[in-house]
Design a protein around this motif. Sequence first.
Motif, PDB file in Angstrom:
ATOM      1  N   ILE A   1      -7.216   4.215  -2.129  1.00  0.00           N
ATOM      2  CA  ILE A   1      -6.440   5.311  -0.843  1.00  0.00           C
ATOM      3  C   ILE A   1      -5.801   3.540  -0.193  1.00  0.00           C
ATOM      4  O   ILE A   1      -4.925   3.356   0.386  1.00  0.00           O
ATOM      5  CB  ILE A   1      -7.448   5.510  -0.158  1.00  0.00           C
ATOM      6  CG1 ILE A   1      -8.290   6.340  -0.241  1.00  0.00           C
ATOM      7  CG2 ILE A   1      -7.512   5.044   1.440  1.00  0.00           C
ATOM      8  CD1 ILE A   1      -7.596   7.929   0.215  1.00  0.00           C
ATOM      9  N   HIS A   2      -6.518   2.872  -1.056  1.00  0.00           N
ATOM     10  CA  HIS A   2      -6.317   1.007  -0.469  1.00  0.00           C
ATOM     11  C   HIS A   2      -5.538   0.367  -1.590  1.00  0.00           C
ATOM     12  O   HIS A   2      -4.808  -1.691  -0.529  1.00  0.00           O
ATOM     13  CB  HIS A   2      -7.170  -0.111   0.162  1.00  0.00           C
ATOM     14  CG  HIS A   2      -8.029   0.948   0.972  1.00  0.00           C
ATOM     15  ND1 HIS A   2      -7.403   1.994   2.628  1.00  0.00           N
ATOM     16  CD2 HIS A   2      -9.819   1.790   1.178  1.00  0.00           C
ATOM     17  CE1 HIS A   2      -8.673   2.230   3.099  1.00  0.00           C
ATOM     18  NE2 HIS A   2      -9.649   2.158   2.380  1.00  0.00           N
ATOM     19  N   ASP A   3      -5.202   0.712  -2.454  1.00  0.00           N
ATOM     20  CA  ASP A   3      -4.561   0.351  -3.540  1.00  0.00           C
ATOM     21  C   ASP A   3      -5.098  -1.110  -3.837  1.00  0.00           C
ATOM     22  O   ASP A   3      -4.549  -2.122  -4.096  1.00  0.00           O
ATOM     23  CB  ASP A   3      -2.955  -0.427  -3.494  1.00  0.00           C
ATOM     24  CG  ASP A   3      -2.643   0.801  -3.310  1.00  0.00           C
ATOM     25  OD1 ASP A   3      -2.410   2.400  -4.306  1.00  0.00           O
ATOM     26  OD2 ASP A   3      -1.907   1.869  -2.226  1.00  0.00           O
TER      27      ASP A   3
ATOM     28  N   ASN B   1       0.845  -1.052  -0.506  1.00  0.00           N
ATOM     29  CA  ASN B   1       0.212   0.267  -0.050  1.00  0.00           C
ATOM     30  C   ASN B   1       0.422   1.185  -0.018  1.00  0.00           C
ATOM     31  O   ASN B   1       1.894   1.380   0.424  1.00  0.00           O
ATOM     32  CB  ASN B   1      -0.767   0.335   1.082  1.00  0.00           C
ATOM     33  CG  ASN B   1      -1.491   1.425   1.309  1.00  0.00           C
ATOM     34  OD1 ASN B   1      -1.410   1.999   2.150  1.00  0.00           O
ATOM     35  ND2 ASN B   1      -2.424   1.418   0.792  1.00  0.00           N
ATOM     36  N   LEU B   2       0.134   2.302  -0.858  1.00  0.00           N
ATOM     37  CA  LEU B   2       1.623   3.113  -0.677  1.00  0.00           C
ATOM     38  C   LEU B   2      -0.045   4.403  -0.131  1.00  0.00           C
ATOM     39  O   LEU B   2      -0.907   5.155  -1.843  1.00  0.00           O
ATOM     40  CB  LEU B   2       1.443   3.889  -1.971  1.00  0.00           C
ATOM     41  CG  LEU B   2       2.289   5.209  -2.055  1.00  0.00           C
ATOM     42  CD1 LEU B   2       3.702   5.363  -1.575  1.00  0.00           C
ATOM     43  CD2 LEU B   2       2.214   5.712  -3.596  1.00  0.00           C
ATOM     44  N   PRO B   3       0.000   4.928   1.279  1.00  0.00           N
ATOM     45  CA  PRO B   3      -0.706   5.745   2.376  1.00  0.00           C
ATOM     46  C   PRO B   3      -0.724   7.003   1.238  1.00  0.00           C
ATOM     47  O   PRO B   3       0.350   8.099   0.895  1.00  0.00           O
ATOM     48  CB  PRO B   3      -0.714   6.020   3.089  1.00  0.00           C
ATOM     49  CG  PRO B   3       1.213   5.262   3.074  1.00  0.00           C
ATOM     50  CD  PRO B   3       0.975   4.407   1.564  1.00  0.00           C
ATOM     51  N   GLN B   4      -2.051   7.955   1.028  1.00  0.00           N
ATOM     52  CA  GLN B   4      -1.914   9.410   0.453  1.00  0.00           C
ATOM     53  C   GLN B   4      -1.439  10.103   1.485  1.00  0.00           C
ATOM     54  O   GLN B   4      -1.077  11.258   1.014  1.00  0.00           O
ATOM     55  CB  GLN B   4      -3.492  10.001   0.107  1.00  0.00           C
ATOM     56  CG  GLN B   4      -4.544   9.684   1.358  1.00  0.00           C
ATOM     57  CD  GLN B   4      -5.618   9.815   1.263  1.00  0.00           C
ATOM     58  OE1 GLN B   4      -5.714  10.995   0.143  1.00  0.00           O
ATOM     59  NE2 GLN B   4      -6.726   9.677   1.711  1.00  0.00           N
ATOM     60  N   GLN B   5      -0.828   9.738   2.327  1.00  0.00           N
ATOM     61  CA  GLN B   5      -0.289  10.794   3.666  1.00  0.00           C
ATOM     62  C   GLN B   5       0.890  10.833   3.507  1.00  0.00           C
ATOM     63  O   GLN B   5       1.684  11.945   3.898  1.00  0.00           O
ATOM     64  CB  GLN B   5      -0.734   9.839   4.933  1.00  0.00           C
ATOM     65  CG  GLN B   5      -2.332  10.535   6.050  1.00  0.00           C
ATOM     66  CD  GLN B   5      -2.187   9.066   5.100  1.00  0.00           C
ATOM     67  OE1 GLN B   5      -2.669   8.364   4.743  1.00  0.00           O
ATOM     68  NE2 GLN B   5      -3.986   9.081   6.537  1.00  0.00           N
TER      69      GLN B   5
END
Length: 622
Positions: free
Chosen positions: A477-479, A259-263
């Motif tokens: 968001i969650h790929d 996962n690549l978090p948008q944060q």
Amino acid sequence: MFKMFKLLCTCIRKRECIKYYNKQHLHINSGNSLLNMSVSHLKHFLKQQCSNIIEGYTCIITDCPICSNTKRKSKLYVNKTTGLFMCDKCNSMGSWDILERFLSIQKSDEKVNEFNILKNRCVNENFQRTWKDVINDCQSIKDLSAEEYKTVLNNFSFPHISQEVLSQLNCFYNKATNVLYFPLVGLNNSIVGYKTHSINPEKEGTVPVSGVSGCIQYKQYHSKNDNSAVVVGTIDDLLALISKKSASLIICLPYNLRNLPQQLLPYMESFKKLILWFGNDEISWYTAKQFAKKFNEKRCYFIRPTDSQPRPKLAAEMNYNLNNILQNAQPLWHKSIITFQDLKEEILCDLQNNDKVQGVKWKRYSTLNRILKGHRRGEFTVLTGPTGCGKTTFMSEYSLDLAMQGVNTLWGSFEIRNARLARTMLQQMAGVPLDENLENFDSYANAFEKLPIYFMTFHGQQNIKVVMDAVEHATYIHDIAHVVIDNVQFMMGTYNDSKYMDRFWKQDEIVGKFRNFATMYNCHVTMIIHPRKERTDEELTTSSIFGSAKASQEADNVLIIQDNRLTNLRGKKYLQVAKNRYSGDLGIMILDFDKSKLSYTSRLKGKEKSNEKLNICQQEKQ
């Protein structure tokens, strides 16, 4: 104003609750949608309220209006896709609707200060305290003796790196548990999480389990190149690049390729060039393309996964020249027209990794692996079968199998409640009747919570636009790599326009939207569609799917559950692969239902069964 602060408090507490109680699997609600305005409208709105608007790669950057009355200069990052905002100084973070309300009202200094105190208390102090508790029983790497440091390198099979260099990562070692802790650094150099590295099979872990806004960054001393970074997924790859001095600036992602978090995106805004170097398998290849869309493809380069360009750890062990590999990084962004030269490396990659590009293999359905070869991103699958034949039960196990191998899955069950669906999947995973094994429920549930499975909260008739908004949001968001829709008929009764009177036209529209979604977002979509009402003594075909021929024409795979038990004493229930666009192979798989497990897994025979018992006994002894 008071109501707005109450709303802010509620949202922040919900977020922190998710963050610190490790609840990874959220229900996707239609309220959590992507930003409902264009980038130009977003910039125009912010220009009216703020100053110094800059359009970055993934965010709109402006002066933070929340802490603008303080002496500290601060930047506010607003995600161009979702509207999530983050400040690099006051740590304010929230959804776009909160920021929009905050900017739209007249605010006093007193109320702004109250807002800042609330944000800092909820976001900042909690994790700083957590990090101090974690390293309380640890030693800093820089404080280890030379002999102790050498032991650590040997225990973890790390390459030879000087103690001074490794100390730049500010990592800590727990001698009692033999675990290394690497802090994740976010905006303003604040510690927002950490990665663990241990010797057991599950080497790396991350806290918090989702939504972290930082990463591990290594920068060589005296390096002036701050605009370009090599991005890797694991600590092993990071250390391999450090040991070979191949890159002046290296970023290690918090969740590997899961996962690549948008944060994290605001932290990456300063880089003009990102070189993504992952592995040489199909997951790495597709994940790199997915992550590049979040990072902005125009600045992304990719180390194409060929035999001569494996992941950094393997390349270092094989004594390859890592500098030459980095120089061969190819841009992911290209214009609409490309030549064979642009495709040559990708074709070579497919040929050298033929087994891997076929997709993720099922553990429970070896017959499907033989026919379909694997589960691949970007494809569209249709499953049909007579009423009551077990389509949902089969699909729950089919998707569970993939999720247990790391395929991020989103379920849209419009016919069956999520609690019932989750119970079925839990029993399929446990392999025993849950009501007869209640003493083990917590252990089963804890294991299930770790799976990357998400559920949409829709039930009954739904509008296709609302559903698509939720699916696109979850994918970003969650790929998400696999979307299951059960079933399409529940999106066909909500159109108000008179032109949607024809049911076939409605279904074609829905199928077309999901087909385009699968291609554009590189996500596999599995859609359950009921067949037409036909004679029960006839087998179903691709022409039996309800609606026009569009569903079967658009589908890459068509799966049909055939049930001959009611018309033949020796009849069987089996899954028929009636269309397979990838390889063209067709065939059937017998479905033997085990009621105690709610499972269609093929029964093991002979040597396979004895080997399974032996493995279970060995696990129990351990």
